[in-house]
Design an enzyme around this catalytic site. Structure first.
Site, PDB file in Angstrom:
ATOM      1  N   CYS A  50       0.125  28.828 -16.472  1.00 14.66           N
ATOM      2  CA  CYS A  50      -0.356  29.307 -17.767  1.00 14.66           C
ATOM      3  C   CYS A  50      -0.901  28.141 -18.572  1.00 14.66           C
ATOM      4  O   CYS A  50      -0.274  27.681 -19.526  1.00 14.66           O
ATOM      5  CB  CYS A  50       0.777  29.978 -18.520  1.00 14.66           C
ATOM      6  SG  CYS A  50       1.388  31.366 -17.603  1.00 14.66           S
ATOM      7  N   ARG A  68      -2.802  15.468 -10.273  1.00 18.89           N
ATOM      8  CA  ARG A  68      -3.747  14.348 -10.413  1.00 18.89           C
ATOM      9  C   ARG A  68      -5.073  14.765 -11.054  1.00 18.89           C
ATOM     10  O   ARG A  68      -5.693  13.991 -11.778  1.00 18.89           O
ATOM     11  CB  ARG A  68      -3.974  13.652  -9.073  1.00 18.89           C
ATOM     12  CG  ARG A  68      -2.718  12.938  -8.566  1.00 18.89           C
ATOM     13  CD  ARG A  68      -2.995  12.057  -7.366  1.00 18.89           C
ATOM     14  NE  ARG A  68      -3.864  10.943  -7.702  1.00 18.89           N
ATOM     15  CZ  ARG A  68      -5.147  10.893  -7.452  1.00 18.89           C
ATOM     16  NH1 ARG A  68      -5.748  11.878  -6.800  1.00 18.89           N
ATOM     17  NH2 ARG A  68      -5.859   9.854  -7.825  1.00 18.89           N
ATOM     18  N   TYR A 120      -5.616  12.689 -14.261  1.00 17.55           N
ATOM     19  CA  TYR A 120      -6.548  11.563 -14.109  1.00 17.55           C
ATOM     20  C   TYR A 120      -8.001  11.982 -13.941  1.00 17.55           C
ATOM     21  O   TYR A 120      -8.827  11.137 -13.595  1.00 17.55           O
ATOM     22  CB  TYR A 120      -6.209  10.754 -12.854  1.00 17.55           C
ATOM     23  CG  TYR A 120      -4.798  10.254 -12.706  1.00 17.55           C
ATOM     24  CD1 TYR A 120      -4.238   9.402 -13.649  1.00 17.55           C
ATOM     25  CD2 TYR A 120      -4.045  10.591 -11.593  1.00 17.55           C
ATOM     26  CE1 TYR A 120      -2.955   8.912 -13.473  1.00 17.55           C
ATOM     27  CE2 TYR A 120      -2.764  10.102 -11.410  1.00 17.55           C
ATOM     28  CZ  TYR A 120      -2.222   9.266 -12.363  1.00 17.55           C
ATOM     29  OH  TYR A 120      -0.960   8.776 -12.182  1.00 17.55           O
ATOM     30  N   PRO A 153       0.831  -1.212   0.000  1.00 14.34           N
ATOM     31  CA  PRO A 153       0.000   0.000   0.000  1.00 14.34           C
ATOM     32  C   PRO A 153       0.865   1.262   0.000  1.00 14.34           C
ATOM     33  O   PRO A 153       1.851   1.341   0.730  1.00 14.34           O
ATOM     34  CB  PRO A 153      -0.770  -0.113   1.328  1.00 14.34           C
ATOM     35  CG  PRO A 153       0.141  -0.901   2.227  1.00 14.34           C
ATOM     36  CD  PRO A 153       0.875  -1.863   1.327  1.00 14.34           C
ATOM     37  N   GLY A 154       0.527   2.199  -0.844  1.00 11.33           N
ATOM     38  CA  GLY A 154       1.201   3.492  -0.837  1.00 11.33           C
ATOM     39  C   GLY A 154       0.171   4.535  -0.442  1.00 11.33           C
ATOM     40  O   GLY A 154       0.153   5.045   0.687  1.00 11.33           O
ATOM     41  N   ARG A 155      -0.748   4.801  -1.381  1.00 11.46           N
ATOM     42  CA  ARG A 155      -1.800   5.786  -1.167  1.00 11.46           C
ATOM     43  C   ARG A 155      -2.564   5.551   0.144  1.00 11.46           C
ATOM     44  O   ARG A 155      -2.861   6.496   0.867  1.00 11.46           O
ATOM     45  CB  ARG A 155      -2.784   5.689  -2.346  1.00 11.46           C
ATOM     46  CG  ARG A 155      -3.873   6.738  -2.371  1.00 11.46           C
ATOM     47  CD  ARG A 155      -4.968   6.326  -3.374  1.00 11.46           C
ATOM     48  NE  ARG A 155      -4.402   5.806  -4.594  1.00 11.46           N
ATOM     49  CZ  ARG A 155      -4.208   6.504  -5.712  1.00 11.46           C
ATOM     50  NH1 ARG A 155      -4.562   7.766  -5.757  1.00 11.46           N
ATOM     51  NH2 ARG A 155      -3.690   5.941  -6.779  1.00 11.46           N
TER      52      ARG A 155
HETATM   53  C1  LIG Z   1       2.082   2.047  -7.512  1.00 16.57           C
HETATM   54  C2  LIG Z   1       2.366   0.709  -6.975  1.00 16.57           C
HETATM   55  C3  LIG Z   1       1.984   0.388  -5.675  1.00 16.57           C
HETATM   56  C4  LIG Z   1       1.241   1.339  -4.765  1.00 16.57           C
HETATM   57  O1  LIG Z   1       0.005   1.697  -5.253  1.00 16.57           O
HETATM   58  P1  LIG Z   1      -1.010   2.510  -4.314  1.00 16.57           P
HETATM   59  O2  LIG Z   1      -2.171   2.771  -5.201  1.00 16.57           O
HETATM   60  O3  LIG Z   1      -0.317   3.750  -3.893  1.00 16.57           O
HETATM   61  O4  LIG Z   1      -1.327   1.625  -3.156  1.00 16.57           O
HETATM   62  C5  LIG Z   1       2.311  -0.852  -5.190  1.00 16.57           C
HETATM   63  N1  LIG Z   1       2.989  -1.743  -5.963  1.00 16.57           N
HETATM   64  C6  LIG Z   1       3.367  -1.463  -7.211  1.00 16.57           C
HETATM   65  C7  LIG Z   1       4.111  -2.473  -7.987  1.00 16.57           C
HETATM   66  C8  LIG Z   1       3.081  -0.240  -7.772  1.00 16.57           C
HETATM   67  O5  LIG Z   1       3.440   0.030  -9.019  1.00 16.57           O
END
Ligand SMILES: *Cc1c(COP(=O)(O)O)cnc(C)c1O
Length: 463
Positions: free
Chosen positions: A391, A360, A364, A321-323
């Protein structure tokens, strides 16, 4: 199970529901805890405070725009993921969402591992003391130099992304007299987005090795033969901003199918499976993300069930998990510059940042919320668009938002849920200086990434 096509087409992003802001919210001063960091509240004057510090003070001390990050919230979310998955699984924070040395230290302290996907991210992780064995190295085009540095540093795993990379990493590891632990990233033909997934998605993308046509099985065959590699598992990442677990279910089914094939052909049971990241967060009140414990329970059940059916030992699971960890922990604090009502249309509210600190929306069609945070207001809601100072007419931060009709230059606005993919994707477009990241905790604020200066810009421009 939904198998419908995704309205946003090929974009790995959010789904825009049309006509979504047709009615103003009941109370413009209310703060939905779903979209704001945990310690955010309004004080008795209606001024928003986070970590015990009010935004007027933050703006005075650190300037605007600024990303304001709630450290307690970050740590709590990291810990929640760690606890939810327990000791039989690994949580890798995806550094690309937002990476700084402070963040690396928090992750280390909270027992998480870290994904990096470039030499720069690797350098940041190592310089902040993340043990190399807790780092995973990703990417579809790692350079030989990056691979060498990762192997030399002793990273816990490299996620192999192509047939050429299998040979490349094996060769470098052998040259360095070591065996590198690796996973193979495969594409399982599942593409997941917010509320839908496609189980028969084209594997027409740059990442991974397709399961289709026996390609992934061939990659395993080759990796198992090479002395420089220790193949520990299979990796799959199916999308981003996902709320529906059924995409993971299909992905896990297909990954386990490959593990079974590998067992039958080679007599080897690969010990690990990585299901990637992509778990969604609330950008607006309409989003309903799952809690980490629900996600952990669901993913563990899916993998266990699939393995039992295939008569395989359940592999160790990892997730990335990142987001879902950093996204909700920060908001962007802006000052209102110009307010331009367009009769019969809407009011354009210009802030002192824009697409350079949050790409974003332009990239997106992402949705965000926004609130007036330097005071409360009882004025009538007005339909607004919050735009930046670049701009470029696509320089939109929040496409549709109701803000109080008495909004004026000098007011502070905050856009919540900007912890992920905002600072990390920030640019210098128009030579606008990238904002700082200010971490707040227990009544104290400190800069963890400082604001860019004109000197910084000119230092790169060697004339
Ligand atoms: C981007 C990515 C993540 C994290 O994605 P989130 O949407 O931020 O949770 C995890 N693994 C891989 C391989 C990614 O490319």
């Amino acid at each position: 199970m939904s198998r419908s096509a995704h309205p946003a087409g090929p974009r790995h992003a959010d789904v825009l529901t049309e006509g979504h802001y047709s009615a103003p919210p009941a109370d413009l001063n209310a703060l939905d805890p779903k979209v704001w960091a945990q310690t955010v509240e309004r004080d008795e004057h209606g001024v928003l405070a986070v970590g015990g510090i009010d935004v007027k003070r933050l703006a005075e001390e650190f300037g605007t725009p600024a990303y304001v990050l709630d450290e307690d919230d970050f740590r709590a979310r990291a810990r929640a993921w760690r606890t939810a998955f327990g000791d039989d699984a690994d949580v890798f924070y995806a550094g690309k969402a937002f990476l700084s040395r402070a963040v690396v230290r928090w992750l280390h302290e909270e027992g998480l591992n870290l994904d990096v996907c470039s030499g720069g991210e690797l350098a940041t992780a190592l310089s902040a003391g993340m043990p190399a064995e807790r780092i995973a190295f990703h990417g579809n085009n790692k350079s030989p130099g990056e691979i060498r540095r990762a192997v030399e540093a002793g990273v816990g795993r490299i996620v192999l992304d192509s047939f050429q990379e299998i040979v490349r990493v094996a060769h470098i590891a052998q040259e360095l007299g070591t065996r590198q632990r690796v996973q193979i990233r495969i594409t399982v033909g599942v593409e997941a987005h917010t509320h839908e997934f496609i189980a028969t998605a084209h594997e027409d993308q740059k990442f991974g090795i397709p399961l289709a046509g026996g390609q992934a099985a061939e990659a395993v065959r080759r990796a198992l033969k090479l002395d420089g590699l220790e193949l520990i598992g299979i990796h799959s990442h199916i999308g981003s901003q996902i709320f529906d677990m059924s995409g993971f279910e299909v992905a896990a089914h297909r990954v386990v199918g490959l593990l079974k094939e590998v067992r039958d052909e080679h007599g080897v049971e690969l010990p690990e499976i990585d299901l990637g990241g992509g778990l969604g967060i609330a950008y607006t009140s309409d989003d309903d993300p799952r809690e980490p414990y629900e996600i952990a329970k669901s993913l563990t059940e899916i993998v266990t069930r699939e393995c039992e059916a295939a008569r395989l030992r359940t592999p160790r699971i990892s997730v990335e998990p990142g987001r879902a960890i950093v996204g909700p922990t920060a908001f962007t604090l802006y000052e209102v510059g110009t307010v331009k009502p367009l009769d019969g249309l809407r009011t354009y509210v210009s802030v002192d940042g824009g697409m350079s600190d949050n790409i974003r929306t332009a990239l997106y069609d992402a949705e965000y919320s926004v609130s007036l945070v330097s005071r409360s207001s009882d004025a009538e809601p007005v339909l607004c668009r919050v735009v930046g100072k670049h701009c470029e007419s696509g320089d939109i931060v929040v496409k549709d938002a109701f803000l109080p009709g008495d909004l004026a230059p000098g007011d502070l606005l905050a856009v919540p849920a900007t912890g992920a993919y905002c600072r990390s994707m920030a640019s210098n477009y128009n030579h606008v200086l990238r904002p700082p990241v200010v971490a707040v905790r227990d009544g104290e604020a400190r800069v963890i990434v400082r604001r860019e200066t004109e000197e910084d810009l000119l230092r790169l421009d060697v004339g």
